[in-house]
Design a protein around this motif. Structure first.
Motif, PDB file in Angstrom:
ATOM      1  N   ASP A 151       5.155   6.362 -17.591  1.00  4.81           N
ATOM      2  CA  ASP A 151       5.488   7.739 -17.961  1.00  4.81           C
ATOM      3  C   ASP A 151       7.001   7.900 -18.020  1.00  4.81           C
ATOM      4  OD1 ASP A 151       5.621  10.433 -18.391  1.00  4.81           O
ATOM      5  OD2 ASP A 151       4.798  11.028 -16.451  1.00  4.81           O
ATOM      6  N   GLY A 152       7.597   7.436 -19.113  1.00  7.00           N
ATOM      7  CA  GLY A 152       9.038   7.527 -19.267  1.00  7.00           C
ATOM      8  C   GLY A 152       9.807   6.690 -18.267  1.00  7.00           C
ATOM      9  N   GLY A 153       9.181   5.616 -17.785  1.00  2.39           N
ATOM     10  CA  GLY A 153       9.806   4.737 -16.807  1.00  2.39           C
ATOM     11  C   GLY A 153       9.252   4.894 -15.402  1.00  2.39           C
ATOM     12  N   TYR A 154       8.440   5.907 -15.178  1.00  2.00           N
ATOM     13  CA  TYR A 154       7.842   6.157 -13.865  1.00  2.00           C
ATOM     14  C   TYR A 154       6.410   5.642 -13.807  1.00  2.00           C
ATOM     15  CZ  TYR A 154      11.710   9.493 -13.292  1.00  2.00           C
ATOM     16  OH  TYR A 154      12.948  10.085 -13.209  1.00  2.00           O
ATOM     17  N   SER A 155       6.021   5.221 -12.601  1.00  4.72           N
ATOM     18  CA  SER A 155       4.629   4.854 -12.339  1.00  4.72           C
ATOM     19  C   SER A 155       4.220   5.523 -11.034  1.00  4.72           C
ATOM     20  CB  SER A 155       4.473   3.334 -12.241  1.00  4.72           C
ATOM     21  OG  SER A 155       5.375   2.794 -11.284  1.00  4.72           O
ATOM     22  N   SER A 156       2.912   5.613 -10.783  1.00  2.00           N
ATOM     23  CA  SER A 156       2.462   6.328  -9.577  1.00  2.00           C
ATOM     24  C   SER A 156       1.302   5.599  -8.907  1.00  2.00           C
ATOM     25  CB  SER A 156       2.060   7.763  -9.919  1.00  2.00           C
ATOM     26  OG  SER A 156       0.960   7.808 -10.809  1.00  2.00           O
ATOM     27  N   TYR A 157       1.287   5.702  -7.569  1.00  2.00           N
ATOM     28  CA  TYR A 157       0.345   4.982  -6.717  1.00  2.00           C
ATOM     29  C   TYR A 157      -0.369   5.985  -5.812  1.00  2.00           C
ATOM     30  CZ  TYR A 157       3.317   0.923  -7.887  1.00  2.00           C
ATOM     31  OH  TYR A 157       4.027  -0.056  -8.541  1.00  2.00           O
ATOM     32  N   ASN A 158      -1.680   5.800  -5.641  1.00  2.00           N
ATOM     33  CA  ASN A 158      -2.410   6.707  -4.754  1.00  2.00           C
ATOM     34  C   ASN A 158      -2.374   6.205  -3.305  1.00  2.00           C
ATOM     35  OD1 ASN A 158      -4.405   4.724  -4.463  1.00  2.00           O
ATOM     36  ND2 ASN A 158      -5.789   5.672  -5.951  1.00  2.00           N
ATOM     37  N   ARG A 159      -2.956   6.981  -2.434  1.00  3.30           N
ATOM     38  CA  ARG A 159      -2.907   6.675  -1.000  1.00  3.30           C
ATOM     39  C   ARG A 159      -3.539   5.316  -0.683  1.00  3.30           C
ATOM     40  NH1 ARG A 159      -2.257   9.944   3.442  1.00  3.30           N
ATOM     41  NH2 ARG A 159      -2.370  11.795   2.080  1.00  3.30           N
ATOM     42  N   ALA A 160      -4.685   5.047  -1.244  1.00  2.00           N
ATOM     43  CA  ALA A 160      -5.370   3.789  -0.948  1.00  2.00           C
ATOM     44  C   ALA A 160      -4.531   2.592  -1.387  1.00  2.00           C
ATOM     45  CB  ALA A 160      -6.743   3.767  -1.629  1.00  2.00           C
ATOM     46  N   GLN A 161      -3.888   2.695  -2.540  1.00  2.00           N
ATOM     47  CA  GLN A 161      -3.065   1.589  -3.034  1.00  2.00           C
ATOM     48  C   GLN A 161      -1.854   1.347  -2.129  1.00  2.00           C
ATOM     49  OE1 GLN A 161      -2.550   3.400  -6.882  1.00  2.00           O
ATOM     50  NE2 GLN A 161      -3.835   1.863  -7.895  1.00  2.00           N
ATOM     51  N   ILE A 162      -1.222   2.436  -1.721  1.00  2.00           N
ATOM     52  CA  ILE A 162      -0.046   2.311  -0.857  1.00  2.00           C
ATOM     53  C   ILE A 162      -0.427   1.681   0.485  1.00  2.00           C
ATOM     54  CG2 ILE A 162       1.665   3.613   0.483  1.00  2.00           C
ATOM     55  CD1 ILE A 162       2.352   3.397  -2.479  1.00  2.00           C
ATOM     56  N   ASN A 163      -1.486   2.174   1.083  1.00  2.00           N
ATOM     57  CA  ASN A 163      -1.867   1.657   2.400  1.00  2.00           C
ATOM     58  C   ASN A 163      -2.310   0.203   2.327  1.00  2.00           C
ATOM     59  OD1 ASN A 163      -1.293   4.055   3.730  1.00  2.00           O
ATOM     60  ND2 ASN A 163      -3.349   4.880   3.405  1.00  2.00           N
ATOM     61  N   LYS A 164      -2.909  -0.179   1.227  1.00  2.00           N
ATOM     62  CA  LYS A 164      -3.368  -1.566   1.090  1.00  2.00           C
ATOM     63  C   LYS A 164      -2.201  -2.521   0.899  1.00  2.00           C
ATOM     64  CE  LYS A 164      -6.915  -4.350  -1.218  1.00  2.00           C
ATOM     65  NZ  LYS A 164      -7.658  -4.602   0.028  1.00  2.00           N
ATOM     66  N   ILE A 165      -1.294  -2.188  -0.010  1.00  2.00           N
ATOM     67  CA  ILE A 165      -0.224  -3.123  -0.315  1.00  2.00           C
ATOM     68  C   ILE A 165       0.760  -3.252   0.842  1.00  2.00           C
ATOM     69  CG2 ILE A 165       1.354  -1.474  -1.432  1.00  2.00           C
ATOM     70  CD1 ILE A 165       0.626  -5.097  -2.584  1.00  2.00           C
ATOM     71  N   PHE A 166       1.029  -2.152   1.556  1.00  2.00           N
ATOM     72  CA  PHE A 166       2.032  -2.241   2.619  1.00  2.00           C
ATOM     73  C   PHE A 166       1.462  -2.756   3.935  1.00  2.00           C
ATOM     74  CE2 PHE A 166       4.294   0.560  -0.316  1.00  2.00           C
ATOM     75  CZ  PHE A 166       5.450  -0.179  -0.435  1.00  2.00           C
ATOM     76  N   ASN A 167       0.198  -3.021   3.951  1.00  2.00           N
ATOM     77  CA  ASN A 167      -0.382  -3.732   5.088  1.00  2.00           C
ATOM     78  C   ASN A 167      -0.409  -5.233   4.854  1.00  2.00           C
ATOM     79  OD1 ASN A 167      -1.315  -2.088   7.451  1.00  2.00           O
ATOM     80  ND2 ASN A 167      -2.203  -0.853   5.807  1.00  2.00           N
ATOM     81  N   GLU A 168       0.083  -5.666   3.701  1.00  2.00           N
ATOM     82  CA  GLU A 168       0.197  -7.092   3.410  1.00  2.00           C
ATOM     83  C   GLU A 168       1.441  -7.659   4.090  1.00  2.00           C
ATOM     84  OE1 GLU A 168      -2.069  -8.759   2.063  1.00  2.00           O
ATOM     85  OE2 GLU A 168      -3.180  -7.523   0.616  1.00  2.00           O
ATOM     86  N   TRP A 169       1.345  -8.889   4.543  1.00  2.00           N
ATOM     87  CA  TRP A 169       2.478  -9.552   5.194  1.00  2.00           C
ATOM     88  C   TRP A 169       3.644  -9.657   4.222  1.00  2.00           C
ATOM     89  CZ3 TRP A 169       5.477 -13.780   4.203  1.00  2.00           C
ATOM     90  CH2 TRP A 169       6.310 -14.210   5.250  1.00  2.00           C
ATOM     91  N   GLY A 170       4.845  -9.373   4.706  1.00  2.00           N
ATOM     92  CA  GLY A 170       6.054  -9.554   3.918  1.00  2.00           C
ATOM     93  C   GLY A 170       6.516  -8.334   3.156  1.00  2.00           C
ATOM     94  N   THR A 171       5.673  -7.321   3.044  1.00  2.00           N
ATOM     95  CA  THR A 171       6.092  -6.107   2.365  1.00  2.00           C
ATOM     96  C   THR A 171       6.975  -5.271   3.287  1.00  2.00           C
ATOM     97  OG1 THR A 171       4.086  -4.937   3.062  1.00  2.00           O
ATOM     98  CG2 THR A 171       4.020  -6.062   0.929  1.00  2.00           C
TER      99      THR A 171
END
Length: 266
Positions: free
Chosen positions: A193-213
């Motif tokens: 969207d004009g250079g922006y992207s968006s993430y929902n709650r489930a996506q954020i919680n999943k990716i930032f529970n990965e090692w190294g993030t």
């Protein structure tokens, strides 16, 4: 407890860079570090300067490799940031030592990120985005004009199997009926969207529970930050010297020490 609204922006809307078009395909940490400063200070900074200083700190040659986020943030503390127009002294734009954002007070990652941005704004009235580092899933490069990141999740937990990327969350809001964090990822205005992207709650919680993030904040340096800045400079000097001594480069070690001491005294 701080109430979190459905809409909030820490985006100064001064930039929408494309790192590939700029010739810095591995310089994402420089863009992330500068974006944090751009939003807070309302000035434009050169990502390549931070990337180059961070590569020097990491003893990395060439521009065909990335550097760690923490190194890029430390470089902004030690060397400052260079204005995009080259004006002034980068040391006048030093950044305070970075902090990390973790889930706290019963909040998940999604709300902890939102809380960090809002609380920082409430303290000084300035815009404070967060910088993040995650694996970059191939599906995230193929999104529509709505900017919504697809729900498919292909990361297998093995860092070497994926590219990693540093980017910023600059806002949140309701996107097609769902609360989402809004990101800038340095892919230009034709992405999402004009250079922006968006993430929902489930996506954020999943990716930032990965090692190294990781999730990071870094503010403009203030007088009360000076002692912590000194510590970061000393830590950097020691790292340089130890690397040079291990390589037997006594002359280089001395030269680097002199250069760091000049920065220390600035």
């Amino acid at each position: 407890a701080t109430s979190l609204p459905d809409f909030f922006s820490a985006d100064a809307k001064l930039t929408m860079p494309n790192q590939l078009a700029d010739g810095l395909p591995f310089g994402c940490t420089g863009y992330m570090t500068c974006e944090l400063a751009v939003n807070e200070q309302g000035k434009l900074f050169r990502p390549g300067f931070n990337y180059d200083r961070a590569r020097e700190m990491a003893d990395v040659a060439g521009q065909d490799v990335g550097v760690e986020i923490k190194t890029a943030l430390k470089a902004a503390t030690v060397y400052g940031l260079e204005m995009l127009n080259g004006a002034g002294d980068p040391l006048d734009n030093r950044r305070a030592p970075y902090s990390e954002v973790h889930p706290h007070a019963g909040l998940d990652y999604f709300d902890s990120i939102r809380s960090a941005m809002l609380v920082a704004f409430q303290k000084d009235g300035k815009k404070h985005a967060v910088g993040v580092g995650t694996p970059w899933l191939p599906e995230w490069s193929q999104i529509g004009s709505d900017g919504i990141i697809p729900s498919i999740y292909t990361y297998d937990g093995i860092p070497d199997h994926f590219s990693w990327h540093a980017y910023c969350f600059v806002a949140w809001g309701i996107v097609q009926g769902e609360l989402r964090l809004i990101a800038k990822t340095w892919q230009g205005e034709n992405y999402g969207d004009g250079g922006y992207s968006s993430y929902n709650r489930a996506q954020i919680n999943k990716i930032f529970n990965e090692w190294g993030t990781g999730v990071f904040m870094q503010l403009e340096a203030k007088p009360e930050d000076y002692k912590r800045i000194q510590y970061t400079i000393i830590e950097t000097a020691v790292g340089f010297i130890m690397r040079m001594l291990k390589l037997g480069g006594f002359k280089d070690a001395f030269s680097n020490l002199v250069a760091i001491l000049k920065v220390f005294n600035a």
